[in-house]
Structure formats: C-alpha cells, structure tokens
Design an enzyme around this catalytic site. Sequence first.
Site, short mmCIF file in Angstrom:
data_model
loop_
_atom_site.label_atom_id
_atom_site.label_comp_id
_atom_site.label_asym_id
_atom_site.label_seq_id
_atom_site.Cartn_x
_atom_site.Cartn_y
_atom_site.Cartn_z
N ASN A 297 -47.01 -4.21 7.49
CA ASN A 297 -46.07 -4.00 8.60
C ASN A 297 -44.76 -3.38 8.12
OD1 ASN A 297 -48.02 -5.21 10.18
ND2 ASN A 297 -47.03 -7.21 10.21
N GLU B 199 -57.20 -4.95 3.99
CA GLU B 199 -56.55 -6.28 4.04
C GLU B 199 -57.64 -7.29 4.35
OE1 GLU B 199 -52.95 -6.88 6.30
OE2 GLU B 199 -52.28 -4.83 5.89
N TYR C 148 -58.45 -11.70 8.53
CA TYR C 148 -57.92 -12.94 7.94
C TYR C 148 -58.60 -14.10 8.65
CZ TYR C 148 -54.14 -10.04 6.04
OH TYR C 148 -53.41 -9.09 5.36
N GLN D 119 -52.71 -10.88 -0.24
CA GLN D 119 -52.06 -9.93 -1.12
C GLN D 119 -52.20 -10.40 -2.57
OE1 GLN D 119 -48.21 -8.67 0.38
NE2 GLN D 119 -48.95 -8.46 2.46
N ASN E 131 -50.11 1.83 9.11
CA ASN E 131 -50.67 0.48 9.01
C ASN E 131 -50.80 -0.14 10.40
OD1 ASN E 131 -51.20 -2.17 7.53
ND2 ASN E 131 -49.43 -2.73 8.79
N GLU E 132 -51.95 -0.69 10.69
CA GLU E 132 -52.20 -1.47 11.92
C GLU E 132 -51.49 -0.90 13.13
OE1 GLU E 132 -51.52 -5.70 11.18
OE2 GLU E 132 -53.34 -5.83 9.99
N GLU F 68 -46.83 -5.93 -0.77
CA GLU F 68 -45.97 -5.45 0.31
C GLU F 68 -44.54 -5.92 0.03
OE1 GLU F 68 -47.39 -6.53 4.20
OE2 GLU F 68 -45.62 -5.74 5.21
O1 AHR Z 1 -50.67 -8.98 4.84
C1 AHR Z 1 -49.76 -9.46 5.76
C2 AHR Z 1 -49.67 -8.62 7.03
O2 AHR Z 1 -50.89 -8.73 7.73
C3 AHR Z 1 -49.52 -7.14 6.83
O3 AHR Z 1 -48.19 -6.76 6.69
C4 AHR Z 1 -50.08 -6.58 8.09
O4 AHR Z 1 -50.64 -5.31 7.92
C5 AHR Z 1 -51.08 -7.61 8.54
O5 AHR Z 1 -50.90 -7.96 9.87
#
Ligand code: AHR
Length: 502
Positions: free
Chosen positions: A74, A294, A246, A351, A174-175, A29
């Site tokens: 993001n 992700e 995450y 990432q 995205n999201e 990103e």
């Molecule tokens: O990977 C970091 C961030 O985590 C990304 O930009 C977003 O999509 C997620 O919230």
Amino acid sequence: MTVHKAKMTIDKEYKVAEIDKRIYGSFIEHLGRAVYEGIYEPDHPEADESGFRKDVIKLVRELKVPFIRYPGGNFVSGYNWEDGVGPVEQRPTRLDLAWATTEPNLIGTNEFMDWAKLVGAEVNMAVNLGTRGIDAARNLVEYCNHPSGSYYSDLRKSHGYKEPHKIKTWCLGNEMDGPWQIGHKTAAEYGRLAAEAAKVMKWTDPSIELVACGSSGSGMPTFIDWETTVLDHTYEHVEYISLHSYYGNRDNDLPNYLARSLDMDHFIKTVISVCDYMKAKKKSKKTIHLSYDEWNVWYHSNEKDKEAERWAKAPHLLEDIYNFEDALLVGCMLITMLKHADRVKIACLAQLVNVIAPIMTDKGGEAWRQTIFYPFMHASVYGRGTVLQTAVSSPKYDAKDFTDVPYLESVSVFNEEAEELTVFAVNRATDAGLEMEADMRSFEGYSVSEHIVLEHEDHKATNEKDRNNVVPHSGGDAKVCDGRLTAHLPKLSWNVIRMKKQ
Ligand code: AHR
C-alpha cells in the site's frame, strides 16, 4: 490410536515444471518496523558501516531468499521515488497515508539495492500507479536501468551509483482494486493506465518483465471481472498477473484453518483459467504466468494495530507472533504453490522482517526466528529443481468450509543435477499419525539422507526472542527399502524427506 495411511507414486519422468527460484521470494515494505529497526538500525551494535543489521542479514541469508519485492504494498501508491534518492540530509520527511506513519526517507532505492546485494537477492521493484503514473514509472526505470547519458541515468551516477541496477521484474502498482488503496481504480481505469505505463517502461528498457495487479484477494467482489478487464488491456504488455492471500484461524477451528490452502489452490486454478480464456480470446501465443506476490498468515496483530499512534516513525505494526499451527499452514501454502510451478513463477512471502514476518527484531537487541521461518527455509533451501507430478492417495476429511480435505498434503521436488529428491509433506490430522508409503520406481539407488520434522505438543506454541520453542529436528523415521519409501508423519507435522543417490 488411529493411524491414517496414504500412498504415493513418484516417477522422475512425470514432470510439472522446473521451479523458478523467484517462487521463494519475499517482500519488504516501508511499513512499521520492516525497514527502520528491521533491516536498518544504524545505532545497533550489529550495524555495518551503512547502518544495516548484520544479524538480520545473516537470518535472511539462511532463508536463501532470491527475490524481494519493494517498496510496497500500500505504501507504494503514495510514494515519490525521487524522495528516496540523493543526499540523505536533503530528503523530505513525508506523511505516509497508507499506514498513517511518518516516512523519513533515510532508505530509498539505492540503499535498498545495496542491502539486497548483501543478502543475495534480486529486487522486484513496484511503481506508484496510485498518485503517480506513466511519467514517474518510466523515469524510475531510466534511473535504475539505463547505463548513462540521459537525465535520470546521470542523476543516478551523480548519486554514487555508476553501474545501472538492472532490475528485471517490476510491479505495475499494488492492489489497485482495493478501496483502501491510495488512488484506487476501476478495472478499466487501471487496465488502461497499466498498459500505457508498461509500454513506456518497456520502451525505456525492453529487457524488463512486468506484473499487472490482479485482485487483492479471491473474496473481492470484483474478482474475475477485474482480471478479465485488466488482461484485456494489458495482455500483450505484461508477463504476469498478481494474486494476494492472507489467512487466519479467527474462529479457532484448526482442521478448517489447515484446509485454507485449498482456497489458495482454487484461487490459482481460477486465475489460470482467466489468463487462458484471455489467451484464447486474443488468439495470442503468449501465456501469462502468476505472481503470488503477497501470501502469508495475517490476523494476530489486527486488533492491536487499531490502537497504533498516528504519524509515528517506525511503529509496531502488523507484528504477528506466529504459532505452530501457522507454520503448518505456511507449509501447506508452499506445497500448493509448488504444485503449480508450471504457472506460479513468482511468489513473495509477505513480509520478511518484523511486519507479518519470519524474522523479528528488538530495537537495540536480538533478531530471532518465528515458527514460519522453518517451512519457508526448508522449501527454499531444499526445494530447488523440478516439481514432479506425484500421484497421491490420502484419506480425507470434511471441515466447516471445505470438503474432501486430504490429511496428507505433499509435493516432490527432483534436483537432477545434485541427484536429490525431496518430499515436503504435512499431516493435517489433529489426532492421528500418518503412515506414508511411496513407490519410488524410477529412483533406483536412492536412500534417505535426512527426515526433518517440525512438530509440537501445543499447536499454539510460539517462538520468542529468548525462547526458541518450535524448532525442527532430524529424528524422522523415513527409509527406502526395495524401491519403496515409508515414513511415519506424526499428527500435525511438517516433514522434509531428503533422499540422495548413493
Ligand atoms: O503486506 C501488508 C499489506 O497487505 C500490503 O501493503 C498490501 O498490499 C496488502 O493489503
């Protein structure tokens, strides 16, 4: 000292699915030092003629990453793709509102495609459905994929890219369920927009595949309703729905932390149920697959990031330094996704460089491997072929948020062509080794070629640029005797047992 015992049966006739290589994808990103000072640093002694760091390219190749999501995250929800193409000196410098940084646009679509080629990866391009919409999305598809003879394809050619990039897989934003997202939408608003964008993107290039945004985490208040509504609008237009997760060991409870992959498993099963409910509701023949685009551990850098200077260029953001226990959870997460290889076709470790990443760099200095580099590399290099439906019986434990957590987390992958069978296994026990025994009935003539182990006395141990402290060794004791595989898995260990027909 206690030793746990676990049994498995591995049979080549019991197949889950062939692994889609995109399950070993990753993500770059425009965030922090992922692009600038990460993959691109023209003043670095290792920079090639385009400014790409050759030492980073070498490490990415080691990971054998076949697929990379770009440019966000993001970031994409405020990105004008047009800012990143054409003569570099004419490109605007913009404020990136997602991460409060300054984006110089020195790297854009074409440069990233060049870099991806160098590392041997396909690109998974995301379009901006935050501040932009169907027009910018279809124009980007035309710019990237249309051969020539139209405004945007000829613009690409005028930028020095005669051949189309032929990008196959695209993310529809995205999201979009997250209030933090630029252009955050309700499920109905997003579903309609995604369906219309999908329609014209596919009219521009019918060969592409599309990923609709699912929930940005299983803890989102709109989870499930979001997927149901979005798929209601997009079902016939998309091939995949996304999942993001995450995890972090915030309360320093290791048995509970290592059980987090059970949450991932539950998330996958729930999203599959929603997809299949929608399939039934729509009386469709089509099956929607999952793009876990992700996933990772992310928490070490959270506090530090609050102090970041606003509008800096390439600031140190999300630079988690991973420890050994993080590598174990990453191993468990990889195994979990592989066990669902029939539905999880895409996954992107978020990432790849500097930002919550397996690879770190120093400005003007070295590039190095974090602890999580190793399980990812092992799975990506040795986990190619077909996932087998392995019957596993393991003793279990209860943790704060989970019950019946198996000490043994494992998956078997059979590469029929190469006549190789690989067992990936984590022993979650903090205080006991695990004796594993597997009935290998249909694998006559196979023997162990290598038993790789990642273990460490100190589960908080990390790697640093000049201290490669957590590294795998090949000293595991796995062997096959009379059709039975036996192996000792040390307490808290990641294991790769590679077998080959002799
Ligand atoms: O990977 C970091 C961030 O985590 C990304 O930009 C977003 O999509 C997620 O919230």
